[in-house]
Design an enzyme around this catalytic site. Structure first.
Site, PDB file in Angstrom:
ATOM      1  CG  ASN A 136      15.156  17.159 -21.570  1.00 29.37           C
ATOM      2  OD1 ASN A 136      15.949  17.253 -20.957  1.00 29.37           O
ATOM      3  ND2 ASN A 136      14.126  18.256 -21.908  1.00 29.37           N
ATOM      4  CG  HIS A 138      17.365  19.860 -18.563  1.00 34.97           C
ATOM      5  ND1 HIS A 138      16.190  19.972 -18.557  1.00 34.97           N
ATOM      6  CD2 HIS A 138      17.966  19.460 -17.427  1.00 34.97           C
ATOM      7  CE1 HIS A 138      15.932  19.483 -17.129  1.00 34.97           C
ATOM      8  NE2 HIS A 138      16.704  19.455 -16.636  1.00 34.97           N
TER       9      HIS A 138
END
Ligand code: F6R
Length: 253
Positions: A136, A138
């Site tokens: 995602n 991160h």
């Protein structure tokens, strides 16, 4: 961001290890920012191999890790403290008192975040920060939506991150729900950053990183503002980006 395209995971590990070894040789007391997770395992293996074969020494090297789960005892086999000791520190000559991770068992986690931030400053800042990337986007445990101004803080882990990390635990329910992570501003204050990206699962996010503008919904895009970032990615991770038109413009090496 400088992009180094390599063939596979082995080459990625060798290349990243070579850059870390270079840093430690240039500056034996360097402060290395270290990461955990699957991607960096091969880098630690290479560094250990080199330490044994070429005697690269970490005697004066200091390390600060990106993050630690909250609530796991340090010697829990899935704590990042155990990971670092088992997979790296115990195999080299780094001094235990020179290795640092956030304390995920601190009574007051807010104070612990402040202590960690001050510790990094007291060490003189991070010379080279190693990063992996989540599917995602991160970095550390800075999930989408985290402020680019964030310092070391407590995070609630995204469900997708807990699911991705469940492979290391007996079940998803055993994966901690919270962690302490260096913030995005903390990471960005490193003098140099190396992001390693491997495998098909990371192909979409790597493409987004290079083709998307800076946005807090993809934390890694903040790296575009840093003057000294090297991304090392293998063919599988580059498979989506390689389909983009004009992608070759992005390759600097
Ligand atoms: C680990 C960390 C994470 C990982 C990322 C990628 O300290 O901070 O950001 O780097 O989740 O993990 P792997 O390499 O397991 O895909």
């Amino acid at each position: 961001m400088k992009l180094i395209a390599v063939k596979d995971y082995k080459q990625l590990s060798e290349k990243a290890a070579k850059l870390i070894i270079q840093k430690v040789n240039e500056k034996p007391d360097a402060v290395l920012g270290l990461a955990t997770g699957g991607t960096v395992v091969g880098i630690y293996e290479e560094l250990i191999r080199d330490h044994k074969e070429n005697a690269t020494s970490y005697k004066h090297t200091r390390s600060v890790n990106l993050d630690e789960y909250i609530g796991l005892a340090p010697y829990h086999e899935q704590s990042y403290f155990s990971y670092m000791n088992e997979l790296f520190f115990k195999e080299i000559d780094i001094q235990a008192q020179h290795t640092h991770l956030p304390n995920g068992q601190a009574h007051n986690v807010t104070e612990e975040c402040e202590r960690y931030e001050q510790l990094i400053k007291a060490l003189g800042g991070i010379d080279l920060q190693l990063l992996g990337i989540g599917e995602n986007g991160h970095i550390g445990f800075n999930e989408p939506g985290t402020s680019f101004h964030s310092l070391t803080h407590v995070v609630k882990l995204a469900q997708s991150t807990r699911e991705a990390n469940a492979r290391f635990f007996s079940s998803i329910d055993s994966v901690p729900t919270h962690a302490i992570t260096m913030g995005i501003a903390t990471i960005m204050s490193s003098r140099e950053i190396m992001l390693v990206v491997s495998g098909e699962k990371k192909a979409e996010i790597l493409c987004e990183l290079f083709t998307h503008g800076k946005t807090e919904s993809i934390p890694a895009t903040v790296l575009k503002d840093h003057l000294n970032v090297t991304v090392i990615a293998d063919e599988q991770a580059l498979s989506v980006l390689n389909k983009q038109e004009n992608h070759t413009k992005l390759f600097t090496t």
